[in-house]
Design a protein around this motif. Structure first.
Motif, mmCIF file in Angstrom:
data_model
loop_
_atom_site.group_PDB
_atom_site.id
_atom_site.type_symbol
_atom_site.label_atom_id
_atom_site.label_comp_id
_atom_site.label_asym_id
_atom_site.label_seq_id
_atom_site.Cartn_x
_atom_site.Cartn_y
_atom_site.Cartn_z
ATOM 1 N N ASP A 19 0.832 -1.199 0.000
ATOM 2 C CA ASP A 19 0.000 0.000 0.000
ATOM 3 C C ASP A 19 0.869 1.252 0.000
ATOM 4 N N ASP A 20 1.983 1.210 0.727
ATOM 5 C CA ASP A 20 2.992 2.264 0.683
ATOM 6 C C ASP A 20 4.347 1.618 0.984
ATOM 7 N N VAL A 21 5.394 2.401 1.041
ATOM 8 C CA VAL A 21 6.741 1.830 1.180
ATOM 9 C C VAL A 21 6.948 1.169 2.537
ATOM 10 N N THR A 22 6.112 1.479 3.528
ATOM 11 C CA THR A 22 6.258 0.881 4.855
ATOM 12 C C THR A 22 5.468 -0.413 5.007
ATOM 13 N N ASP A 23 4.746 -0.820 3.971
ATOM 14 C CA ASP A 23 3.864 -1.989 4.025
ATOM 15 C C ASP A 23 4.657 -3.254 3.699
ATOM 16 N N PHE A 24 4.630 -4.233 4.619
ATOM 17 C CA PHE A 24 5.310 -5.499 4.393
ATOM 18 C C PHE A 24 4.353 -6.682 4.521
ATOM 19 N N GLY A 25 3.086 -6.438 4.192
ATOM 20 C CA GLY A 25 2.121 -7.517 4.093
ATOM 21 C C GLY A 25 1.297 -7.789 5.325
ATOM 22 N N THR A 26 1.442 -6.998 6.378
ATOM 23 C CA THR A 26 0.636 -7.201 7.584
ATOM 24 C C THR A 26 -0.834 -6.896 7.291
ATOM 25 N N GLU A 27 -1.733 -7.701 7.844
ATOM 26 C CA GLU A 27 -3.173 -7.477 7.678
ATOM 27 C C GLU A 27 -3.827 -7.248 9.033
ATOM 28 N N PRO A 28 -4.665 -6.197 9.179
ATOM 29 C CA PRO A 28 -4.907 -5.156 8.170
ATOM 30 C C PRO A 28 -3.709 -4.230 8.028
ATOM 31 N N SER A 29 -3.627 -3.587 6.891
ATOM 32 C CA SER A 29 -2.503 -2.702 6.614
ATOM 33 C C SER A 29 -2.515 -1.499 7.551
ATOM 34 N N THR A 30 -1.328 -1.052 7.928
ATOM 35 C CA THR A 30 -1.205 0.147 8.765
ATOM 36 C C THR A 30 -0.659 1.323 7.962
ATOM 37 N N ALA A 31 -0.711 1.223 6.629
ATOM 38 C CA ALA A 31 -0.192 2.284 5.763
ATOM 39 C C ALA A 31 -0.946 3.590 5.995
ATOM 40 N N SER A 35 0.046 3.126 -4.235
ATOM 41 C CA SER A 35 0.841 1.907 -4.058
ATOM 42 C C SER A 35 2.113 1.961 -4.906
ATOM 43 N N PRO A 36 3.293 1.745 -4.298
ATOM 44 C CA PRO A 36 4.534 1.719 -5.075
ATOM 45 C C PRO A 36 4.662 0.463 -5.924
ATOM 46 N N ASP A 37 3.763 -0.511 -5.699
ATOM 47 C CA ASP A 37 3.804 -1.761 -6.461
ATOM 48 C C ASP A 37 2.900 -1.733 -7.686
ATOM 49 N N ILE A 38 2.266 -0.584 -7.943
ATOM 50 C CA ILE A 38 1.445 -0.419 -9.148
ATOM 51 C C ILE A 38 1.970 0.800 -9.894
ATOM 52 N N LYS A 39 2.283 0.635 -11.142
ATOM 53 C CA LYS A 39 2.723 1.784 -11.925
ATOM 54 C C LYS A 39 2.213 1.667 -13.356
ATOM 55 N N VAL A 40 1.957 2.823 -13.952
ATOM 56 C CA VAL A 40 1.527 2.911 -15.344
ATOM 57 C C VAL A 40 2.734 3.307 -16.179
ATOM 58 N N CYS A 41 2.927 2.619 -17.294
ATOM 59 C CA CYS A 41 4.027 2.928 -18.212
ATOM 60 C C CYS A 41 3.475 2.991 -19.633
ATOM 61 N N THR A 42 4.031 3.857 -20.431
ATOM 62 C CA THR A 42 3.612 3.947 -21.836
ATOM 63 C C THR A 42 4.558 3.158 -22.730
ATOM 64 N N SER A 43 5.380 2.310 -22.138
ATOM 65 C CA SER A 43 6.234 1.371 -22.871
ATOM 66 C C SER A 43 5.997 -0.022 -22.313
#
Length: 211
Positions: A46-58, A64-72
């Motif tokens: 969810d953010d850079v401090t998130d390491f998979g704990t549920e529920p997230s404390t972000a 989310s740094p794990d989702i990005k849009v690219c035009t290539s």
């Protein structure tokens, strides 16, 4: 691993690999693997401090740094805005099989990515439109993998929310995705989901009105 059923493993599925073929070997390995799977712990930050704990404390779930849009199709260093009217939009999602439950083996699953123009009030699933899905993904313990999905249906210039979901029988959602519920109630809690805001621009300048 035992004898493999090469003829039927993919079940008619296919993978659109990158133009430079850098992920071709991974695609072949996924499709040729039909060994029994053991529970794992895949998550999307969810953010850079998130390491998979549920529920997230972000502090925030919207970038989310794990989702990005690219035009290539070959990726990009950081997320850019999608371009309405372009066929070159792609969504890259990073899946991490190293959550706090400690993976005991590889896991099979599918990655779904959606968009919505309803913002934080988006109801599940009515306000979400499927961008793309990648079936037949197999993640080994501690594997971190970036998956590309093409986004050919950017509907118009404007503000969008992107939602990524990892769906797996061996690695199920810990929080229910209730029909008609506000996505904001379960997406932050579940480590199997990630959210990112994007603003689509036009492929060409706005038309100039005649004097």
């Amino acid at each position: 691993m035992g004898e493999q059923d090469y003829a039927n493993t993919s079940r008619g599925q296919y993978r659109l690999t990158r133009p430079d073929a850098s992920d071709m070997l991974q695609a072949v390995q996924d499709f040729m693997s039909n060994c029994p799977r053991t529970p794992s712990d895949v998550y999307i930050k969810d953010d850079v401090t998130d390491f998979g704990t549920e529920p997230s404390t972000a502090a925030s779930i919207y970038m989310s740094p794990d989702i990005k849009v690219c035009t290539s199709a070959n990726g990009c260093p950081s997320s850019v805005n999608p371009v309405f009217g372009s066929a070159n939009n792609n969504v890259f999602v990073t899946l991490r099989n190293n959550g706090p439950k400690v993976a005991t083996g590889p896991v099979a699953g599918s990655l779904y990515v959606y968009y919505s123009a309803s913002g934080g009030g988006a109801l599940w699933p009515n306000h979400w439109t499927l961008i793309n899905v990648e079936h037949g993904l197999y993640l080994n313990p501690n594997e971190i993998r970036e998956v590309r999905l093409g986004w050919a249906n950017v509907p118009a210039a404007g503000h969008y929310c992107l939602l990524a979901r990892w769906v797996s029988q061996g690695d199920p959602m810990a929080y229910p995705e209730l029909i008609g519920s506000n996505t904001r109630t379960w997406a932050p809690a579940s480590s199997r989901a990630g959210w990112r805001v994007a603003v689509a621009a036009r492929a060409s300048p706005w038309p100039v009105e005649p004097p």
